[in-house]
Design an enzyme around this catalytic site. Structure first.
Site, PDB file in Angstrom:
ATOM      1  N   HIS A 192       4.846   0.685   0.363  1.00 53.13           N
ATOM      2  CA  HIS A 192       5.656  -0.364   1.641  1.00 53.13           C
ATOM      3  C   HIS A 192       4.570  -1.363   2.435  1.00 53.13           C
ATOM      4  O   HIS A 192       2.815  -1.627   2.121  1.00 53.13           O
ATOM      5  CB  HIS A 192       5.515   0.805   3.099  1.00 53.13           C
ATOM      6  CG  HIS A 192       4.524   0.993   3.664  1.00 53.13           C
ATOM      7  ND1 HIS A 192       3.432   2.347   2.373  1.00 53.13           N
ATOM      8  CD2 HIS A 192       3.246   0.680   4.752  1.00 53.13           C
ATOM      9  CE1 HIS A 192       2.467   2.421   3.672  1.00 53.13           C
ATOM     10  NE2 HIS A 192       2.390   2.120   4.194  1.00 53.13           N
ATOM     11  N   HIS A 205       0.266   5.529   0.665  1.00 52.38           N
ATOM     12  CA  HIS A 205      -0.957   6.929   1.153  1.00 52.38           C
ATOM     13  C   HIS A 205      -0.937   7.975   0.089  1.00 52.38           C
ATOM     14  O   HIS A 205       0.663   8.236  -0.616  1.00 52.38           O
ATOM     15  CB  HIS A 205      -0.767   7.491   2.316  1.00 52.38           C
ATOM     16  CG  HIS A 205      -0.614   6.354   3.134  1.00 52.38           C
ATOM     17  ND1 HIS A 205      -1.721   5.031   3.434  1.00 52.38           N
ATOM     18  CD2 HIS A 205       0.452   5.494   4.085  1.00 52.38           C
ATOM     19  CE1 HIS A 205      -1.457   3.910   3.980  1.00 52.38           C
ATOM     20  NE2 HIS A 205      -0.023   4.002   4.661  1.00 52.38           N
ATOM     21  N   ARG A 252      -4.111   0.877  -2.347  1.00 54.07           N
ATOM     22  CA  ARG A 252      -3.671  -0.582  -2.530  1.00 54.07           C
ATOM     23  C   ARG A 252      -2.976  -1.730  -3.490  1.00 54.07           C
ATOM     24  O   ARG A 252      -3.292  -1.316  -4.536  1.00 54.07           O
ATOM     25  CB  ARG A 252      -4.352  -1.539  -2.144  1.00 54.07           C
ATOM     26  CG  ARG A 252      -4.940  -1.614  -0.439  1.00 54.07           C
ATOM     27  CD  ARG A 252      -6.100  -2.471   0.352  1.00 54.07           C
ATOM     28  NE  ARG A 252      -6.649  -2.436   1.823  1.00 54.07           N
ATOM     29  CZ  ARG A 252      -7.359  -1.662   1.594  1.00 54.07           C
ATOM     30  NH1 ARG A 252      -8.171  -0.643   0.895  1.00 54.07           N
ATOM     31  NH2 ARG A 252      -7.436  -1.399   2.961  1.00 54.07           N
ATOM     32  N   GLN A 296       0.551  -1.488  -0.046  1.00 53.32           N
ATOM     33  CA  GLN A 296       0.075  -0.325  -0.312  1.00 53.32           C
ATOM     34  C   GLN A 296       0.877   1.217   0.011  1.00 53.32           C
ATOM     35  O   GLN A 296       2.217   1.367  -0.153  1.00 53.32           O
ATOM     36  CB  GLN A 296      -1.120   0.243   1.293  1.00 53.32           C
ATOM     37  CG  GLN A 296      -0.378  -0.136   2.343  1.00 53.32           C
ATOM     38  CD  GLN A 296      -1.096  -0.054   4.046  1.00 53.32           C
ATOM     39  OE1 GLN A 296      -1.912   0.895   4.640  1.00 53.32           O
ATOM     40  NE2 GLN A 296      -1.678  -1.641   4.010  1.00 53.32           N
ATOM     41  N   GLU A 306       3.195   8.366   8.057  1.00 53.45           N
ATOM     42  CA  GLU A 306       3.157   7.896   9.545  1.00 53.45           C
ATOM     43  C   GLU A 306       4.205   7.317  10.162  1.00 53.45           C
ATOM     44  O   GLU A 306       5.880   6.980   9.088  1.00 53.45           O
ATOM     45  CB  GLU A 306       2.400   6.806   9.100  1.00 53.45           C
ATOM     46  CG  GLU A 306       2.958   5.607   8.406  1.00 53.45           C
ATOM     47  CD  GLU A 306       1.985   4.918   7.569  1.00 53.45           C
ATOM     48  OE1 GLU A 306       0.367   4.773   7.883  1.00 53.45           O
ATOM     49  OE2 GLU A 306       2.615   2.895   7.606  1.00 53.45           O
TER      50      GLU A 306
END
Length: 418
Positions: A274, A99, A293, A97, A134
Site C-alpha cells: 500500500h 508490514h 519498502r 510499503q 493498522e
C-alpha cells in the site's frame, strides 16, 4: 487522566499546515510535519502533562505498568502499551510499503540482531519484534493505493493504456488475447507475484524504457476523455512525475485506488502492499515501526525481504474498507486486531448538555483524541476538557469515563482489543 502531548515526526511527504492547524499552532511550519505520534513507542514517546511537569508516557508505564495498563493487558502483552495512535498528514505519496506478520517480524528481528545490523541503521528492516496491522480513519478526504486488485480489472487497465510494451506482462498475468484465463492458468496470486517480481527486479535501463512508455499511454488515455480508469491514470501520472524511472510506478498499476470520505476506515493486515497518496487521517496500529519498502522512495528497499512478506492474493476495495457498527453514540470500527480497538464517540442532538457514560465493555488504558468541537471527560479522579487537536491518556485505574458536550463534538477513543 492527563493531557497527552504527541511527538511530531517530520518527513518530506508531510504537510506544513495540516498537523499544525489541527493542534492549534501557527502555519506554515518550518519543516513538513508528517505524523503526530500519541503512544509509548521507544522511538518517539508522547508526554503527559502532570502536576510535576511533563513526563514521558513510556517512563510512566515503566514505573507502574499494572496501574496504567491494567492486569489483563499486562497478562496479554507484557508491560507494554500494545498500540500506537498517530495523526497522519500526507501532502505527497508515501513510499510503497508492506508490514510483516508477527512470525515474520520476530524471525526478521532475530536474524538482523544476529548479523549485528544496528537497530537505527538505514538498512535495517526490523526495528522490533511486532507485526503492524493498522487502521486508517479519514479525517478529511483521503486517497490511497492498497491491496492487489482483482486481476481481471488490472488486465482491463493495462489494455486500456494501449502500450504494446505491456503485452508480455499481460500474458504473465495468465490472460489470453480475449481477456479470459488461458488453459491451466488462472490470473491469481501466482500471476501477480510473477509480474510484480519481474517489475521490481528489472534492470534500470529496462525501466527507463518501460516507465516512459506507460506514462505516454496514460497521457493518451487521459486526453481521450475516457472515464473508467481516470483516477488510476491520474495517480499513475502523478507518481511518474515525482519518481521517474521507479519500479514502484509500475507496481502502482496493480493496486486498488481508494478514496475515503471523512469517517471511513481502511484496515491493512500483514503483507498488504500500500501507499497513502494524500489526506489527513487518524492511524492506529500495533506498537511497531517495521516497514518493508517497495519503491517510490529514496530510502532502503530490500526486494528479497519484501517478497517474503507480501500477500499477493487479489482483493477488491470493498474488502479493505473497515465495517462499522453503532453502540449507542459510539461508532465502532470492526477489525481483527488484538492490539487495539477504535471507536468514534460523537455527542449531538439529545445527548448535548448531559453527562453520558462512554460505552466500554472491557477495562484497560485509553487514548482519547478530539477531532471536532470540545468535550469534557470525567474519569474517576480527574476532569479534562478536550478541544479539537487535543489528546488525553486515561490509565486503567482511571476508567470508565463520562462525557459532556454543549455543542456537537467527536472524540476518537483507542483501547486494547477485546
Amino acid at each position: 487522566m492527563e493531557l497527552l502531548r504527541g511527538a511530531i515526526r517530520t518527513y518530506a511527504w508531510g504537510s506544513r499546515t495540516a498537523i499544525a492547524e489541527f493542534t492549534g499552532r501557527p502555519t506554515p511550519t518550518v519543516h513538513p510535519e508528517a505524523e503526530l505520534w500519541l503512544g509509548a513507542h521507544p522511538g518517539d514517546p508522547a508526554f503527559l502533562a502532570t502536576e510535576g511537569g511533563e513526563t514521558s508516557l513510556l517512563e510512566t508505564l515503566t514505573a507502574d505498568p499494572e496501574g496504567q495498563l491494567g492486569a489483563a493487558t499486562c497478562d496479554r502483552f507484557g508491560d507494554t502499551l500494545p498500540f500506537l495512535v498517530k495523526i497522519l498528514a500526507a501532502d505527497e505519496p508515501l513510499s510503497l510499503q508492506a508490514h510483516p506478520s508477527a512470525a515474520q517480524a520476530a524471525e526478521g528481528f532475530r536474524r538482523e540482531e544476529a548479523t549485528g545490523v544496528p537497530v537505527g541503521a538505514p538498512v535495517r528492516n526490523y526495528r522490533d519484534t511486532s507485526h503492524k496491522p493498522e487502521l486508517l480513519v479519514a479525517l478529511q478526504p483521503f486517497e490511497a493505493l492498497a491491496g492487489f486488485r482483482p486481476v481481471a480489472r488490472t488486465i482491463g487497465l493495462l489494455r486500456a493504456l494501449a502500450v504494446s510494451d505491456l503485452d508480455p506482462f499481460i500474458d504473465l498475468l495468465g490472460a489470453g488475447a480475449d481477456g479470459a484465463a488461458t488453459d491451466g492458468d488462472q490470473p491469481d496470486a501466482d500471476g501477480l507475484r510473477a509480474l510484480f517480481t519481474t517489475w521490481i527486479t528489472a534492470p534500470q535501463p529496462d525501466l527507463d524504457v518501460l516507465v516512459p512508455a506507460v506514462l505516454d499511454g496514460a497521457i493518451q488515455y487521459a486526453a481521450s476523455g475516457a472515464q473508467e480508469f481516470s483516477a488510476e491514470v491520474r495517480t499513475l501520472l502523478e507518481l511518474g512525475e515525482r519518481y521517474p524511472g521507479d519500479a514502484g510506478v509500475l507496481a502502482a498499476l496493480l493496486l486498488n485506488r481508494i478514496r475515503l470520505e471523512p469517517g471511513e476506515g481502511l484496515f491493512l493486515p500483514a503483507g498488504n502492499l500500500h501507499t497513502y497518496l494524500h489526506g489527513v487521517g487518524l492511524e492506529v496500529m500495533a506498537n511497531s515501526d517495521n516497514v518493508l519498502r517497495g519503491g517510490l522512495t529514496p530510502k532502503h528497499v530490500d526486494v528479497p525481504e519484501l517478497l517474503r512478506v507480501l500477500d499477493f492474493s487479489p482483493t477488491d476495495e470493498a474488502a479493505l474498507r473497515t465495517p462499522t457498527r453503532s453502540d449507542g453514540f459510539a461508532l465502532v470500527y470492526q477489525t481483527p486486531a488484538e492490539e487495539f480497538a477504535v471507536a468514534a464517540l460523537r455527542l449531538d442532538g439529545a445527548d448535548l448538555g448531559h453527562e453520558v457514560d462512554a460505552p466500554c465493555p472491557y477495562d484497560g488504558p485509553q487514548i482519547l483524541v478530539c477531532t471536532e468541537g470540545a468535550m469534557t471527560v470525567h474519569a474517576k479522579a480527574t476532569t479534562l476538557t478536550l478541544e479539537r487537536g487535543m489528546a488525553a491518556w486515561v490509565g486503567a485505574e482511571d476508567g470508565p469515563i463520562r462525557l459532556l458536550a454543549r455543542y456537537p463534538a467527536t472524540v476518537f477513543r483507542v483501547t486494547v482489543g477485546a
